[in-house]
Write a protein that holds these residues in place. Structure first.
Motif, PDB file in Angstrom:
ATOM      1  N   LYS A 180      -3.845   6.716  -0.977  1.00 11.55           N
ATOM      2  CA  LYS A 180      -3.077   6.274  -2.156  1.00 11.55           C
ATOM      3  C   LYS A 180      -3.719   6.734  -3.456  1.00 11.55           C
ATOM      4  CE  LYS A 180      -3.587   2.081  -0.690  1.00 11.55           C
ATOM      5  NZ  LYS A 180      -4.089   2.451   0.638  1.00 11.55           N
ATOM      6  N   SER A 181      -5.021   6.428  -3.595  1.00 12.51           N
ATOM      7  CA  SER A 181      -5.687   6.787  -4.852  1.00 12.51           C
ATOM      8  C   SER A 181      -5.705   8.305  -5.033  1.00 12.51           C
ATOM      9  CB  SER A 181      -7.114   6.240  -4.884  1.00 12.51           C
ATOM     10  OG  SER A 181      -7.094   4.850  -4.712  1.00 12.51           O
ATOM     11  N   SER A 182      -5.932   9.024  -3.930  1.00 15.26           N
ATOM     12  CA  SER A 182      -5.962  10.491  -4.035  1.00 15.26           C
ATOM     13  C   SER A 182      -4.596  11.033  -4.429  1.00 15.26           C
ATOM     14  CB  SER A 182      -6.391  11.114  -2.704  1.00 15.26           C
ATOM     15  OG  SER A 182      -7.655  10.616  -2.332  1.00 15.26           O
ATOM     16  N   ALA A 235      -4.207  -0.411 -10.464  1.00 16.75           N
ATOM     17  CA  ALA A 235      -3.948  -1.817 -10.152  1.00 16.75           C
ATOM     18  C   ALA A 235      -4.765  -2.286  -8.947  1.00 16.75           C
ATOM     19  CB  ALA A 235      -2.456  -2.027  -9.896  1.00 16.75           C
ATOM     20  N   ASP A 236      -5.848  -1.561  -8.651  1.00 18.24           N
ATOM     21  CA  ASP A 236      -6.666  -1.895  -7.479  1.00 18.24           C
ATOM     22  C   ASP A 236      -8.049  -2.350  -7.927  1.00 18.24           C
ATOM     23  OD1 ASP A 236      -7.887  -2.113  -5.043  1.00 18.24           O
ATOM     24  OD2 ASP A 236      -7.761   0.028  -4.536  1.00 18.24           O
ATOM     25  N   GLN A 237      -8.463  -3.497  -7.400  1.00 14.75           N
ATOM     26  CA  GLN A 237      -9.783  -4.009  -7.793  1.00 14.75           C
ATOM     27  C   GLN A 237     -10.935  -3.124  -7.310  1.00 14.75           C
ATOM     28  OE1 GLN A 237      -8.852  -7.440  -5.477  1.00 14.75           O
ATOM     29  NE2 GLN A 237     -10.728  -7.269  -4.314  1.00 14.75           N
ATOM     30  N   CYS A 247     -11.110  -0.057  -7.977  1.00 16.91           N
ATOM     31  CA  CYS A 247     -11.319   0.792  -9.160  1.00 16.91           C
ATOM     32  C   CYS A 247     -11.669   2.244  -8.822  1.00 16.91           C
ATOM     33  CB  CYS A 247     -12.415   0.221 -10.065  1.00 16.91           C
ATOM     34  SG  CYS A 247     -12.115  -1.456 -10.609  1.00 16.91           S
ATOM     35  N   ASN A 248     -11.117   2.782  -7.718  1.00 10.42           N
ATOM     36  CA  ASN A 248     -11.463   4.155  -7.330  1.00 10.42           C
ATOM     37  C   ASN A 248     -10.929   5.188  -8.317  1.00 10.42           C
ATOM     38  OD1 ASN A 248     -11.034   3.269  -3.852  1.00 10.42           O
ATOM     39  ND2 ASN A 248     -12.893   3.259  -5.061  1.00 10.42           N
ATOM     40  N   ALA A 249      -9.681   5.033  -8.740  1.00  7.31           N
ATOM     41  CA  ALA A 249      -9.118   5.995  -9.709  1.00  7.31           C
ATOM     42  C   ALA A 249      -9.869   5.886 -11.042  1.00  7.31           C
ATOM     43  CB  ALA A 249      -7.628   5.719  -9.900  1.00  7.31           C
TER      44      ALA A 249
HETATM   45 MG   LIG Z   1      -7.300   3.511  -3.140  1.00  2.00          MG
END
Ligand SMILES: [Mg+2]
Ligand SMILES: Nc1ncnc2c1ncn2[C@@H]1O[C@H](COP(=O)(O)OP(=O)(O)OP(=O)(O)O)[C@@H](O)[C@H]1O
Length: 260
Positions: free
Chosen positions: A16-18, A39-41, A43-45
């Motif tokens: 997803k993040s990629s 919106a992800d805790q 925080c990868n992006a």
């Molecule tokens: Mg992700």
């Protein structure tokens, strides 16, 4: 008005993040104005964009109503982003008491709608409050899947959830732009069998399968580690070629309103 795109899957590690990052790279490469929303805790992006989390306005502040979306935008070398926040985990319990808790992101993004061509929302690997916010805030959703034994099962749940959110919310026009095979290894049987099974599942469940699978490509993790766009790292890599082609297909789907 920006086209808002949620990248959604209930499974972890489906890229997803990629997809959010590389799609943003491809759009920026074509001179579109793009805002990435984390919106992800996890925080990868946010970390790939080298954006701040401490001492600045983040996604948690936006959803808690403590600042506007515009006040949370950070302008980084890779592009504009509203950063994720480790505090999102704690905020979730507080939000559960709010009546309009699933519409917070949709309302907040109205503030930046006119500033961008596209707003891309990366989501956590669960169909919880943040993912539901992302779906309701989106004009359309992309569901990335990876070739593995449980891919199609997870896909069915994700698609059913998106459809039920759409039915229950007042936004009846949320589309499923399509399902994207987000790391395709053509040399493996699992890769081939997943790819071959997708059109049938798509037909059964009424979703479009993007005809551009993203091939497995080391440049994607390498670019993330180097905090660079895949196009800056190597515009001739399979990653850059596949995401450029995928963007062309996506633009056609958005414009011509194909299935979803
Ligand atoms: Mg992700
Ligand atoms: N096409 C690809 N080829 C090779 N590696 C890839 C590809 N796409 C993504 N990856 C790598 O796969 C790993 C998982 O991807 P990613 O973090 O994007 O998944 P995710 O769905 O966001 O995970 P989570 O559910 O934890 O949020 C990362 O290390 C990423 O760099």
């Amino acid at each position: 008005m920006a086209v808002k795109i949620g990248i959604v899957a209930n499974k972890g590690g489906t890229n997803k993040s990629s997809v959010a990052l590389c799609l943003a790279d491809a759009m920026i490469h074509c001179n579109y104005k793009v805002l990435l929303v984390d919106a992800d805790q996890q925080c990868n992006a946010t970390s790939v964009y080298d954006a701040e989390i401490d001492g600045v306005n983040t996604m948690a502040d936006v959803l808690a109503g403590e600042c506007s979306a515009k006040d949370a935008v950070q302008h980084t070398e890779m592009g504009d982003i509203i950063a994720g926040d480790f505090e999102l985990a704690g905020l979730e319990t507080r939000l559960n008491n709010e009546i309009n808790r699933y519409e917070l992101l949709s309302d907040a993004l109205k503030d930046v709608d006119k500033d961008y061509d596209f707003i891309i929302i990366d989501t956590p690997p669960a169909l919880g409050v943040y993912t539901l916010n992302a779906i309701i805030a989106s004009d359309g959703v992309i569901v990335p899947i990876k070739a593995d034994k449980f891919a199609v099962d997870g896909l069915r749940r994700t698609i059913e959830t998106i459809k039920s959110v759409k039915d229950k919310s007042h936004k009846k026009n949320i589309r499923i732009y399509g399902v994207l095979l987000s790391s395709y290894d053509v040399r493996t049987n699992l890769g081939k069998s997943t790819w071959e099974s997708l059109p049938k599942v798509g037909k059964q469940m009424g979703f479009h399968v993007f005809s551009t699978p993203i091939r497995v490509c080391q440049q994607i993790p390498d670019a993330q580690a180097a905090q660079m766009s895949i196009f800056e790292m190597d515009p001739t890599s399979n990653a850059s070629k596949d995401y450029a082609q995928f963007l062309r297909e996506l633009l056609g789907v958005i414009k011509h309103g194909k299935k979803g």
